[in-house]
Design a protein around this motif. Structure first.
Motif, PDB file in Angstrom:
ATOM      1  N   PHE A 361       0.853  -1.047   0.008  1.00 35.16           N
ATOM      2  CA  PHE A 361      -0.208  -0.070   0.150  1.00 35.16           C
ATOM      3  C   PHE A 361       0.828   1.166  -0.227  1.00 35.16           C
ATOM      4  O   PHE A 361       0.683   2.205  -0.687  1.00 35.16           O
ATOM      5  CB  PHE A 361      -0.831   0.049   1.164  1.00 35.16           C
ATOM      6  N   LEU A 362       1.765   1.418   0.871  1.00 37.97           N
ATOM      7  CA  LEU A 362       2.686   2.507   1.021  1.00 37.97           C
ATOM      8  C   LEU A 362       3.771   2.642  -0.251  1.00 37.97           C
ATOM      9  O   LEU A 362       3.803   3.752  -0.806  1.00 37.97           O
ATOM     10  CB  LEU A 362       3.634   2.505   2.259  1.00 37.97           C
ATOM     11  N   SER A 363       4.297   1.690  -0.695  1.00 38.88           N
ATOM     12  CA  SER A 363       4.885   1.688  -1.861  1.00 38.88           C
ATOM     13  C   SER A 363       4.042   2.090  -3.190  1.00 38.88           C
ATOM     14  O   SER A 363       4.645   2.918  -4.083  1.00 38.88           O
ATOM     15  CB  SER A 363       5.673   0.448  -2.191  1.00 38.88           C
ATOM     16  N   THR A 364       2.945   1.663  -3.308  1.00 42.64           N
ATOM     17  CA  THR A 364       1.899   2.135  -4.448  1.00 42.64           C
ATOM     18  C   THR A 364       1.743   3.500  -4.236  1.00 42.64           C
ATOM     19  O   THR A 364       1.921   4.470  -5.415  1.00 42.64           O
ATOM     20  CB  THR A 364       0.594   1.505  -4.320  1.00 42.64           C
ATOM     21  N   LEU A 365       1.489   4.188  -3.032  1.00 35.50           N
ATOM     22  CA  LEU A 365       1.115   5.635  -2.704  1.00 35.50           C
ATOM     23  C   LEU A 365       2.328   6.228  -3.202  1.00 35.50           C
ATOM     24  O   LEU A 365       2.350   7.436  -4.007  1.00 35.50           O
ATOM     25  CB  LEU A 365       0.801   5.837  -1.364  1.00 35.50           C
ATOM     26  N   GLU A 366       3.606   5.801  -2.854  1.00 35.49           N
ATOM     27  CA  GLU A 366       4.774   6.703  -3.223  1.00 35.49           C
ATOM     28  C   GLU A 366       4.921   6.587  -4.660  1.00 35.49           C
ATOM     29  O   GLU A 366       5.439   7.836  -5.259  1.00 35.49           O
ATOM     30  CB  GLU A 366       5.841   6.021  -2.656  1.00 35.49           C
ATOM     31  N   GLU A 367       4.632   5.654  -5.256  1.00 36.32           N
ATOM     32  CA  GLU A 367       4.925   5.432  -6.913  1.00 36.32           C
ATOM     33  C   GLU A 367       3.942   6.426  -7.627  1.00 36.32           C
ATOM     34  O   GLU A 367       4.215   6.994  -8.623  1.00 36.32           O
ATOM     35  CB  GLU A 367       4.787   3.966  -6.997  1.00 36.32           C
ATOM     36  N   VAL A 368       2.660   6.315  -7.477  1.00 35.69           N
ATOM     37  CA  VAL A 368       1.571   6.564  -8.122  1.00 35.69           C
ATOM     38  C   VAL A 368       1.089   8.160  -7.662  1.00 35.69           C
ATOM     39  O   VAL A 368       0.596   8.920  -8.848  1.00 35.69           O
ATOM     40  CB  VAL A 368       0.237   5.653  -8.371  1.00 35.69           C
ATOM     41  N   LEU A 369       1.574   8.789  -6.610  1.00 35.54           N
ATOM     42  CA  LEU A 369       1.073  10.152  -6.433  1.00 35.54           C
ATOM     43  C   LEU A 369       1.863  11.083  -7.124  1.00 35.54           C
ATOM     44  O   LEU A 369       3.069  11.038  -6.940  1.00 35.54           O
ATOM     45  CB  LEU A 369       1.231  10.323  -4.943  1.00 35.54           C
ATOM     46  N   ARG A 507      -2.775  -1.118  -7.690  1.00 30.12           N
ATOM     47  CA  ARG A 507      -1.702  -0.031  -8.321  1.00 30.12           C
ATOM     48  C   ARG A 507      -2.311   0.327  -9.595  1.00 30.12           C
ATOM     49  O   ARG A 507      -2.198   1.736  -9.991  1.00 30.12           O
ATOM     50  CB  ARG A 507      -0.416  -0.793  -8.458  1.00 30.12           C
ATOM     51  N   ARG A 508      -2.746  -0.500 -10.477  1.00 28.30           N
ATOM     52  CA  ARG A 508      -3.094  -0.081 -11.763  1.00 28.30           C
ATOM     53  C   ARG A 508      -4.556   1.027 -11.884  1.00 28.30           C
ATOM     54  O   ARG A 508      -4.525   2.070 -12.282  1.00 28.30           O
ATOM     55  CB  ARG A 508      -3.540  -1.191 -12.806  1.00 28.30           C
ATOM     56  N   LEU A 509      -5.278   0.490 -10.931  1.00 25.94           N
ATOM     57  CA  LEU A 509      -6.560   1.396 -10.889  1.00 25.94           C
ATOM     58  C   LEU A 509      -6.504   2.803 -10.155  1.00 25.94           C
ATOM     59  O   LEU A 509      -7.049   3.605 -10.634  1.00 25.94           O
ATOM     60  CB  LEU A 509      -7.676   0.644 -10.272  1.00 25.94           C
ATOM     61  N   LEU A 510      -5.695   2.662  -8.969  1.00 27.38           N
ATOM     62  CA  LEU A 510      -5.303   3.825  -8.447  1.00 27.38           C
ATOM     63  C   LEU A 510      -4.670   4.897  -9.472  1.00 27.38           C
ATOM     64  O   LEU A 510      -5.105   6.244  -9.389  1.00 27.38           O
ATOM     65  CB  LEU A 510      -4.355   3.859  -7.202  1.00 27.38           C
ATOM     66  N   SER A 511      -3.653   4.466 -10.153  1.00 30.47           N
ATOM     67  CA  SER A 511      -3.098   5.022 -11.051  1.00 30.47           C
ATOM     68  C   SER A 511      -3.958   5.824 -12.024  1.00 30.47           C
ATOM     69  O   SER A 511      -3.931   6.901 -12.436  1.00 30.47           O
ATOM     70  CB  SER A 511      -1.958   4.455 -11.833  1.00 30.47           C
ATOM     71  N   GLU A 512      -4.849   5.185 -12.676  1.00 26.28           N
ATOM     72  CA  GLU A 512      -5.880   5.444 -13.575  1.00 26.28           C
ATOM     73  C   GLU A 512      -6.711   6.413 -13.061  1.00 26.28           C
ATOM     74  O   GLU A 512      -6.992   7.326 -13.737  1.00 26.28           O
ATOM     75  CB  GLU A 512      -6.825   4.168 -14.056  1.00 26.28           C
ATOM     76  N   PHE A 513      -7.312   6.432 -11.731  1.00 25.85           N
ATOM     77  CA  PHE A 513      -8.203   7.290 -11.177  1.00 25.85           C
ATOM     78  C   PHE A 513      -7.533   8.173 -11.089  1.00 25.85           C
ATOM     79  O   PHE A 513      -8.127   9.566 -10.942  1.00 25.85           O
ATOM     80  CB  PHE A 513      -8.626   6.687  -9.823  1.00 25.85           C
ATOM     81  N   ILE A 514      -6.307   8.615 -10.272  1.00 22.52           N
ATOM     82  CA  ILE A 514      -5.474   9.644 -10.076  1.00 22.52           C
ATOM     83  C   ILE A 514      -5.156  10.482 -11.426  1.00 22.52           C
ATOM     84  O   ILE A 514      -5.405  11.792 -11.482  1.00 22.52           O
ATOM     85  CB  ILE A 514      -4.141   9.451  -9.490  1.00 22.52           C
ATOM     86  N   GLU A 515      -5.052   9.921 -12.482  1.00 17.73           N
ATOM     87  CA  GLU A 515      -5.045  10.669 -13.768  1.00 17.73           C
ATOM     88  C   GLU A 515      -6.101  11.067 -14.427  1.00 17.73           C
ATOM     89  O   GLU A 515      -6.171  12.041 -15.048  1.00 17.73           O
ATOM     90  CB  GLU A 515      -4.255   9.589 -14.857  1.00 17.73           C
ATOM     91  N   SER A 516      -7.121  10.892 -14.025  1.00 20.31           N
ATOM     92  CA  SER A 516      -8.377  11.336 -14.432  1.00 20.31           C
ATOM     93  C   SER A 516      -8.737  12.579 -13.961  1.00 20.31           C
ATOM     94  O   SER A 516      -8.234  13.333 -13.137  1.00 20.31           O
ATOM     95  CB  SER A 516      -9.581  10.152 -13.635  1.00 20.31           C
TER      96      SER A 516
END
Length: 543
Positions: A361-369, A507-516
């Motif tokens: 969870f933490l590594s995904t936030l650091e990567e995609v934010l 990770r994939r969905l969060l990245s897509e949602f943030i880019e929306s």
């Protein structure tokens, strides 16, 4: 400006203060304010509950450092904000709550007559959770009182202020009154600066402990330079996350609750505490031993000394005081940086071993934010992991409700943070906290605020379930069948999807949602074990 109504004078005052947005709920008593504010061009964001107005104003204030304004109606409308105002008070968020009161002409001293929404003393309800309260006693006082209340909210230590206005004054026409004269700037006169500098110069293992006051005064650069000069590690509190750049050579991994980080405190011979009161959450209810020598920098001498007694107290703005300190330089910066890097690796390895889902969870936030994104968390297990271990890149990029610890903070506060127009806001909330303000999905959809809501659905109150497990108790009141959060969000016109766990799909969905460009809700079915910075897992125990 003559011949203006009281409501217009209020709008004029807020405009003069630079207010860009207010959050509120209309009621029969405050409708003139909505008309008056519309004339000013100030953006009015209507919410579905008064508590949301308070939290949104808090989120706006934390994201910007500016005044957050909540506009509510009389009696129960005002009372509904109290939980949010208490969180703002505990976290020093500059919020102005403007509430109407019953008409002055219907009041009778010492008597509750039964007027609609009447209370015996509305201002008194707010006394325990505000810096101060004002009630307008004449219509021509409205503009001046707005300026006084706002100035007080923004004055260090910042915090919420209540302003009550009898509703009949809003329609009364009066002459304009100007703002009060500004206060003279306080001259920095600190005779103990030299003593403090000498004590730091003599220290063998100095440590800097930086709190929310340091962040609010924008003291990060000054603290960073001082830390390098002293070769001193810098520990930041929950409220000061992001104070120093992540690559600063003196920034200690967080949180201090981790035993590897706590060693830095235990071995320090001089602690420089900047803008902090050493609250129970950071000190494990003061089980951390008092340092051999303590220098406190604070705008309030009492606040500085209420938990650990300083040897020297420097009263003043954190940035100005730190810039005025001139201790001798110490060697050892390179060795300190190597040590802090080692501590960071040990902390991350501990997380990976003990709770791999949290590590993912933490590594995904650091990567995609993205760089400008702000994180807003709720009182939930996932939020505790963020508050303790997320690597915050800059000041005001994390809002975490560990001042008062109010459940339901995350989603409504994210609306206020997103209203700043400074980019995507990611809200991490639990299923329980999200339900507190789920009706404001309507606000999210109407305003098209750039918010991604991550709802970690563990089917109940995960933290309380853990507490019951630790005590060997059966689960009572902590488990439920969650609603269809995806369907619920979609019913409001908000895009939503779901995923299980914090792996690749998350990770994939969060990245897509943030880019929306649109608001959205991502529901994650997962159960996390609480981190070491939650009280049941504190490593320090009473003897």
């Amino acid at each position: 400006m003559a011949g203006r109504t009281g409501a217009q004078h209020l709008g004029d005052a807020l405009k003069a203060l630079g207010t860009e947005v207010v959050f509120g709920l209309p009621g029969v008593h405050n409708l003139p304010l909505w008309e008056a504010l519309a004339e000013t061009g100030i953006r009015i964001i209507g919410v579905r509950h008064e508590q949301t107005a308070g939290y949104a104003a808090d989120g706006y204030a934390r994201a910007t450092g500016k005044l957050g304004v909540a506009l509510v109606t009389t009696g129960p409308g005002a009372a509904n904000t109290l939980g949010a105002v208490g969180e703002a008070m505990a976290s020093a968020a500059p919020v102005l709550v403007i509430a109407t009161d019953i008409p002055f002409t219907l009041k009778r001293p010492g008597v509750v007559r039964g007027v609609l929404h009447e209370t015996s003393d509305q201002q008194a309800m707010f006394a325990p959770v505000t810096k101060a309260g004002f009630t307008v006693h004449r219509a021509d006082q409205i503009g001046t009182t707005v300026h006084r209340a706002a100035r007080l909210a923004l004055m260090p230590q910042t915090g919420p202020v209540y302003l009550g206005i009898p509703t009949d004054y809003l329609r009364e026409t009066t002459e304009a009154s100007g703002p009060p004269k500004p206060l003279a700037e306080r001259v920095l006169d600190l005779p103990d600066l030299a003593r403090a500098a000498d004590l730091l110069s003599q220290a063998r293992r100095p440590l800097i402990w930086a709190g929310g006051g340091a962040l609010r005064s924008e003291a990060g650069e000054a603290i960073g330079k001082l830390a390098e000069r002293l070769a001193a590690p810098v520990i930041t509190t929950f409220a000061a996350r992001g104070l120093l750049p992540l690559d600063h050579p003196c920034l200690a991994p967080n949180p201090v609750h981790a035993p590897e980080v706590g060693e830095l405190w235990d071995e320090a011979d001089v602690v420089l505490a900047i803008g902090t009161d050493f609250d129970g959450l950071m000190t494990q209810n003061w089980l951390m031993p008092a340092p051999p020598k303590l220098i406190a920098v604070n705008v309030d001498a009492f606040d500085a000394a209420k938990n650990y007694k300083p040897d020297i107290t420097l009263v003043g703005d954190a940035r100005r005081v730190v810039e005025s300190l001139r201790p001798a330089s110490r060697a050892g910066l390179d060795e300190l940086t190597v040590r802090l890097g080692s501590i960071g690796r040990r902390v991350r390895q501990r997380i990976r071993t003990e709770e791999p889902q949290a590590a993912d969870f933490l590594s995904t936030l650091e990567e995609v934010l993205p760089e400008p994104a702000m994180l807003v968390t709720d009182m939930c297990v996932a939020g505790y992991w963020i508050g303790g271990f997320h690597r915050v890149r800059a000041p005001r990029k994390l809002a975490y409700p560990m001042g008062w610890g109010t459940l339901g903070y995350g989603f409504p506060a994210s609306l206020g943070a997103a209203a700043t127009g400074s980019g995507r806001v990611v809200c991490v909330t639990g299923d329980g906290g999200f339900l507190y303000a789920v009706g404001d999905l309507a606000t999210l959809a109407e305003e098209q605020l750039p918010v991604t809501v991550v709802v970690v659905d563990d089917g109940g109150y995960g933290m309380l379930r853990y507490d019951q497990d630790q005590e060997g108790l059966p689960h009572r009141g902590v488990d439920w069948d969650s609603p269809d959060f995806v369907g619920l969000a979609r019913s409001f016109g908000v895009h939503a999807d779901r995923v299980s766990g914090f792996g690749r799909a998350f990770r994939r969905l969060l990245s897509e949602f943030i880019e929306s460009d649109e608001p959205n809700v991502l529901v994650v079915r997962a159960k996390l074990k609480p981190p070491v910075n939650t009280s049941p897992r504190w490593p320090r125990k009473p003897r």
